[in-house]
Structures are given as C-alpha cells and as structure tokens.
Design an enzyme around this catalytic site. Sequence first.
Site, mmCIF file in Angstrom:
data_model
loop_
_atom_site.group_PDB
_atom_site.id
_atom_site.type_symbol
_atom_site.label_atom_id
_atom_site.label_comp_id
_atom_site.label_asym_id
_atom_site.label_seq_id
_atom_site.Cartn_x
_atom_site.Cartn_y
_atom_site.Cartn_z
ATOM 1 N N ASP A 26 40.106 38.061 46.557
ATOM 2 C CA ASP A 26 40.604 36.984 45.694
ATOM 3 C C ASP A 26 42.006 36.531 46.104
ATOM 4 O OD1 ASP A 26 40.449 35.183 43.610
ATOM 5 O OD2 ASP A 26 41.169 36.601 42.097
ATOM 6 N N HIS A 43 40.601 29.593 52.410
ATOM 7 C CA HIS A 43 39.312 30.251 52.636
ATOM 8 C C HIS A 43 39.145 30.621 54.107
ATOM 9 C CE1 HIS A 43 38.328 29.659 48.542
ATOM 10 N NE2 HIS A 43 38.151 28.346 48.627
ATOM 11 N N LEU A 137 28.585 50.577 60.631
ATOM 12 C CA LEU A 137 29.017 50.138 59.299
ATOM 13 C C LEU A 137 27.995 49.162 58.733
ATOM 14 C CD1 LEU A 137 31.345 49.837 57.107
ATOM 15 C CD2 LEU A 137 32.142 47.890 58.453
HETATM 16 C C1 IPE Z 1 35.697 36.420 42.165
HETATM 17 O O1 IPE Z 1 36.820 35.647 42.216
HETATM 18 C C2 IPE Z 1 34.680 35.923 43.140
HETATM 19 C C3 IPE Z 1 34.984 36.142 44.563
HETATM 20 C C4 IPE Z 1 36.027 36.736 45.034
HETATM 21 C C5 IPE Z 1 33.993 35.640 45.485
HETATM 22 P P1 IPE Z 1 37.060 34.394 41.239
HETATM 23 O O2 IPE Z 1 38.346 33.789 41.669
HETATM 24 O O3 IPE Z 1 35.870 33.522 41.242
HETATM 25 O O4 IPE Z 1 37.178 35.107 39.826
HETATM 26 P P2 IPE Z 1 37.871 34.607 38.471
HETATM 27 O O5 IPE Z 1 37.376 33.223 38.210
HETATM 28 O O6 IPE Z 1 39.358 34.612 38.702
HETATM 29 O O7 IPE Z 1 37.477 35.603 37.442
HETATM 30 C C1 IPE Z 2 38.616 33.895 46.504
HETATM 31 O O1 IPE Z 2 39.764 33.131 46.430
HETATM 32 C C2 IPE Z 2 37.521 33.199 47.265
HETATM 33 C C3 IPE Z 2 36.370 32.810 46.441
HETATM 34 C C4 IPE Z 2 36.252 32.995 45.168
HETATM 35 C C5 IPE Z 2 35.285 32.147 47.120
HETATM 36 P P1 IPE Z 2 39.947 32.021 45.301
HETATM 37 O O2 IPE Z 2 39.425 30.731 45.825
HETATM 38 O O3 IPE Z 2 39.383 32.466 44.025
HETATM 39 O O4 IPE Z 2 41.527 31.944 45.216
HETATM 40 P P2 IPE Z 2 42.402 31.782 43.909
HETATM 41 O O5 IPE Z 2 41.993 32.850 42.950
HETATM 42 O O6 IPE Z 2 42.118 30.403 43.392
HETATM 43 O O7 IPE Z 2 43.804 31.941 44.384
HETATM 44 MG MG MG Z 3 40.123 33.508 42.441
#
Ligand code: IPE
Ligand code: IPE
Ligand code: MG
Length: 249
Positions: A26, A43, A137
Amino acid sequence: MNTPVAAVEHRRPEERALRHVAIIMDGNGRWARLRGLPRAAGHQAGAEAARRTLRACIEHRIEHLTLFAFSSENWRRPEEEIEDLMNLLRFYLKKEVSHLKERGVRLDFIGDRSGLAPDILDIMARAERETAEGEALKVHVALNYGGRDEIARAARALAKECVEGVLTPEAVDETMLAARLDTHGAPDPDLVIRTSGEQRLSNFLVWQAAYAELVFIPVLWPDFSRADLDAAIEAFHKRERRYGAVAAP
Ligand code: IPE
Ligand code: IPE
Ligand code: MG
C-alpha cells in the site's frame, strides 16, 4: 481434543519458522503525489518494489509469498486508474515470466477470476503453466481478491456439494472450508506486512491470517527496501506465537 497443550508444545519449534510472508503493498498513490507524479507512476514504482521483494524472499528462503495486487474493492477507483493497473499487470507478467522461471519462482493467482478481462486470464494461465516447475519460491498474486468473497465462494462450493449429495452439512468443518479457498495447499501466512502506515487488513486473507503476526511499516510501498523486509522478519522472530496456549516458561 484432550491433549491440546501437549499438541501445541510439540508444534512450537516449527511454528517459529517463517514459511509464508504476505504483503499488503500500500501507498503507491501517496508516493506519486509526494513527487507531483500521476498515480500510475506510483504503481509502476510499486511493481519494481515487488520485483525487489521477490528476490529478497528467495534469499531469505521463504517458501510462499502472497502479494495483494488488486482487491475486489479496488473496482471503486476511477476507470483510468483501473486501466493503468491492468495494463501494468499485462506488461509485467509478459516481461517477467521467463526471469521468474529462471529464478525458480512458481506463480499462482488467487481471487475471483470471473471479474477479469479474457486476455488477462490468458496471460495468467500462461504464467502459471510456464512457471509450474518452480521450487525456490511460490508467489501467490492476489488479483480481484477479497477475503470475504473468497470465503463466500468456498461456502457456495460446499453448499453445492451438499445439494449434490457428495457431502453432508454435518461433515463440514474448518479443514473442509479451507480446502475450498483459493489458497488451498499453501500454509497460512506466518507474517503479514502492510506498508504505508495504515493498520488494517482491507479484506486481505481474513481467514488465513487468523494467527498471523502483523507488522505495519510506515514506508510507502515503492520505497520498501530489503532493509525493511529484514526488519519485519526480525520483528517476527521476536514475537511469541501462542495460539491460545500459555506462554512458554
Ligand atoms: C489494499 O489497499 C489493496 C491492495 C494493496 C491491493 P487499499 O489502498 O485498497 O486499501 P484501503 O482502501 O486503504 O483500505
Ligand atoms: C496500493 O497503493 C496499490 C493498490 C491498491 C492497487 P494505493 O494505490 O492504494 O496507494 P495509496 O494508498 O492511495 O497511497
Ligand atoms: Mg491504498
């Protein structure tokens, strides 16, 4: 169930072993925003962090790595971001499969496949087929994955078997349900790491992580380094896993 304590004592040394690490990757969006870049750039940098982490897990001789790549709730994001994420997935899976194969990585996807585009399903199936011999792995990529959705699908499968008469409701237990989850065959995660500072599971492995050690790291996923992984593993080894039993003397 008359000798639970003896059973737990017996299992202990092995339970300290770290076989399965699961990561909620995240913070890509915040990483990009801090740099004045589009979220897609976050990303992209996140995909590089996943590559680095995979290599580090091989060096640590971890058997299973589960990566949360796209949740069943991430469809709530703007269409353009979803498209960017899917394109990144197409690009990396095509580009990386031969390298992964060379490294002995075996790829496996978990999540609801019915929600994904046909060409992505083809790429996924090919990646699984081509890396099927990997033994260094096992990497489980969670795509269109939601823990509750996974449990609901497993419950549906059990219900169907009951209706078909191959199973009785009385026979349904935890083992039977676990065997119908996408993760069947893999041990439960020992360690779940979430980057970005958020301290929640966001519907990730809600069944399997029942006794996982949780480590929350205030680093945005694209910045996640080998040192961060080492620190999380060190924290794991300092924890005592009791599984409801009393602490060791
Ligand atoms: C969880 O992260 C999903 C992934 C890392 C793929 P999100 O960014 O979607 O989660 P919330 O919305 O903060 O709970
Ligand atoms: C995690 O990073 C990637 C996915 C959920 C696909 P985020 O896109 O949720 O990044 P933040 O949380 O907005 O910083
Ligand atoms: Mg996120």
